[in-house]
Scaffold this active site. Structure first.
Site, PDB file in Angstrom:
ATOM      1  N   GLY A 119      27.781  81.218  53.047  1.00  0.00           N
ATOM      2  CA  GLY A 119      28.073  80.033  52.234  1.00  0.00           C
ATOM      3  C   GLY A 119      27.268  78.834  52.690  1.00  0.00           C
ATOM      4  O   GLY A 119      26.691  78.100  51.876  1.00  0.00           O
ATOM      5  N   ASP A 145      27.535  72.954  62.691  1.00  0.00           N
ATOM      6  CA  ASP A 145      28.896  73.180  63.168  1.00  0.00           C
ATOM      7  C   ASP A 145      29.822  72.297  62.340  1.00  0.00           C
ATOM      8  O   ASP A 145      29.621  71.089  62.249  1.00  0.00           O
ATOM      9  CB  ASP A 145      29.035  72.878  64.663  1.00  0.00           C
ATOM     10  CG  ASP A 145      30.260  73.592  65.223  1.00  0.00           C
ATOM     11  OD1 ASP A 145      30.399  74.799  64.965  1.00  0.00           O
ATOM     12  OD2 ASP A 145      31.087  72.950  65.878  1.00  0.00           O
ATOM     13  N   HIS A 195      30.352  66.980  53.162  1.00  0.00           N
ATOM     14  CA  HIS A 195      30.013  66.843  54.573  1.00  0.00           C
ATOM     15  C   HIS A 195      28.638  67.464  54.875  1.00  0.00           C
ATOM     16  O   HIS A 195      27.777  66.831  55.460  1.00  0.00           O
ATOM     17  CB  HIS A 195      31.111  67.528  55.404  1.00  0.00           C
ATOM     18  CG  HIS A 195      31.558  68.843  54.820  1.00  0.00           C
ATOM     19  ND1 HIS A 195      32.150  68.925  53.591  1.00  0.00           N
ATOM     20  CD2 HIS A 195      31.443  70.112  55.255  1.00  0.00           C
ATOM     21  CE1 HIS A 195      32.404  70.196  53.306  1.00  0.00           C
ATOM     22  NE2 HIS A 195      31.979  70.936  54.301  1.00  0.00           N
ATOM     23  N   ARG A 196      28.433  68.705  54.403  1.00  0.00           N
ATOM     24  CA  ARG A 196      27.163  69.386  54.678  1.00  0.00           C
ATOM     25  C   ARG A 196      26.010  68.706  53.951  1.00  0.00           C
ATOM     26  O   ARG A 196      24.935  68.502  54.521  1.00  0.00           O
ATOM     27  CB  ARG A 196      27.265  70.865  54.278  1.00  0.00           C
ATOM     28  CG  ARG A 196      25.954  71.658  54.490  1.00  0.00           C
ATOM     29  CD  ARG A 196      26.190  73.146  54.507  1.00  0.00           C
ATOM     30  NE  ARG A 196      27.137  73.474  55.567  1.00  0.00           N
ATOM     31  CZ  ARG A 196      28.441  73.728  55.360  1.00  0.00           C
ATOM     32  NH1 ARG A 196      28.927  73.744  54.137  1.00  0.00           N
ATOM     33  NH2 ARG A 196      29.245  73.963  56.368  1.00  0.00           N
TER      34      ARG A 196
HETATM   35  P1  ITT Z   1      28.079  79.977  61.940  1.00  0.00           P
HETATM   36  O1  ITT Z   1      28.635  79.438  63.244  1.00  0.00           O
HETATM   37  O2  ITT Z   1      27.485  81.341  62.045  1.00  0.00           O
HETATM   38  O3  ITT Z   1      27.167  79.003  61.250  1.00  0.00           O
HETATM   39  P2  ITT Z   1      30.861  79.816  61.141  1.00  0.00           P
HETATM   40  O4  ITT Z   1      31.551  80.146  59.840  1.00  0.00           O
HETATM   41  O5  ITT Z   1      31.394  80.431  62.395  1.00  0.00           O
HETATM   42  O6  ITT Z   1      29.314  80.152  60.924  1.00  0.00           O
HETATM   43  P3  ITT Z   1      31.676  77.100  61.876  1.00  0.00           P
HETATM   44  O7  ITT Z   1      32.183  77.403  63.236  1.00  0.00           O
HETATM   45  O8  ITT Z   1      30.906  75.839  61.694  1.00  0.00           O
HETATM   46  O9  ITT Z   1      30.747  78.266  61.313  1.00  0.00           O
HETATM   47  O10 ITT Z   1      32.799  77.179  60.773  1.00  0.00           O
HETATM   48  C1  ITT Z   1      33.906  76.429  60.733  1.00  0.00           C
HETATM   49  C2  ITT Z   1      34.902  76.976  59.753  1.00  0.00           C
HETATM   50  O11 ITT Z   1      34.935  76.103  58.632  1.00  0.00           O
HETATM   51  C3  ITT Z   1      34.662  78.369  59.200  1.00  0.00           C
HETATM   52  O12 ITT Z   1      35.939  78.974  59.019  1.00  0.00           O
HETATM   53  C4  ITT Z   1      33.986  78.124  57.871  1.00  0.00           C
HETATM   54  O13 ITT Z   1      34.267  79.142  56.905  1.00  0.00           O
HETATM   55  C5  ITT Z   1      34.618  76.808  57.457  1.00  0.00           C
HETATM   56  N1  ITT Z   1      33.693  75.996  56.721  1.00  0.00           N
HETATM   57  C6  ITT Z   1      32.485  75.535  57.144  1.00  0.00           C
HETATM   58  N2  ITT Z   1      31.912  74.802  56.190  1.00  0.00           N
HETATM   59  C7  ITT Z   1      32.776  74.791  55.136  1.00  0.00           C
HETATM   60  C8  ITT Z   1      32.736  74.218  53.859  1.00  0.00           C
HETATM   61  O14 ITT Z   1      31.699  73.526  53.431  1.00  0.00           O
HETATM   62  N3  ITT Z   1      33.786  74.420  53.049  1.00  0.00           N
HETATM   63  C9  ITT Z   1      34.855  75.123  53.456  1.00  0.00           C
HETATM   64  N4  ITT Z   1      34.970  75.705  54.650  1.00  0.00           N
HETATM   65  C10 ITT Z   1      33.923  75.542  55.484  1.00  0.00           C
END
Ligand code: ITT
Length: 187
Positions: free
Chosen positions: A10, A63, A163-164
């Site tokens: 995603g 992150d 945010h992203r």
């Molecule tokens: P990587 O570290 O491999 O990039 P990850 O999914 O482990 O992937 P994070 O630790 O940053 O990455 O993820 C934080 C959580 O927030 C994770 O459960 C994501 O699915 C969720 N998340 C991140 N960005 C999001 C968004 O834009 N909308 C909804 N949920 C999000």
């Protein structure tokens, strides 16, 4: 080519959609250190990935955390762990009876090229609601912004306010001004 170290499809899709220059996905499971600071986690991850991967093209990591006001910022830096263990629906259930369901998403994009580390932050305010919508990923169905959940938005709508998207916009502005690459954002 700029590398994006992530295993999250995603995040990758949103970044590829947003940045005008191509980026290459690299899957490397970097250590997520225990810290309250997303920036510390992201910079540590970016450096570790750079040192372990072949090649010397610059890279970014993302992150992200969901911070719920009434739960003292939970799940915050542990958002991925909480999604994987109890799931998004249970996070909604935790807040369902609360009057104050305000929350914030924060993303840190950390850049590292072997010498220079930089971080770019984006955040968005909203509130936790019962799951709605089929788009997006992760916590999107339970995060509402201006009456619409992130999972009810298409990728362009989400990127324009998320945010992203905000963190990537700051990164792209800095990187295109500074480097030979030009991952600008669309006008
Ligand atoms: P990587 O570290 O491999 O990039 P990850 O999914 O482990 O992937 P994070 O630790 O940053 O990455 O993820 C934080 C959580 O927030 C994770 O459960 C994501 O699915 C969720 N998340 C991140 N960005 C999001 C968004 O834009 N909308 C909804 N949920 C999000």
């Amino acid at each position: 080519m700029l590398r994006f170290v992530t295993g999250n499809a995603g995040k990758l899709k949103e970044a590829q959609h947003y940045l005008t220059d191509p980026i290459e996905q690299v899957e490397y499971d970097y250590t997520e250190i225990q810290s309250d600071s997303l920036a510390d986690i992201a910079v540590h991850g970016a450096k570790e990935a750079f040192d372990h991967l072949d090649g010397d093209d610059p890279l970014i990591v993302d992150d992200t955390g969901l911070f719920i006001d009434t739960l003292g910022g939970f799940p915050g830096p542990y958002s991925a762990y909480v999604e994987d263990t109890v799931g998004v629906e249970r996070v909604w259930k935790l807040t369902e009876l609360e009057e104050n369901r305000r929350a914030r998403f924060r993303t840190i994009v950390a850049y590292y090229d072997g010498e220079r580390a930089e971080t770019f932050e984006g955040s968005i305010r909203g509130r936790i609601v019962a799951p709605r919508g089929d788009d997006g990923f992760g916590y999107d169905p339970i995060f509402e912004h201006n009456g619409v959940t992130l999972a009810e938005m298409d990728i362009d709508q989400k990127n324009s306010i998320s945010h992203r998207g905000r963190a990537l916009a700051k990164f792209a502005e800095w990187f295109s001004a500074d480097g030979e690459w030009n991952p600008g954002v669309p006008d």
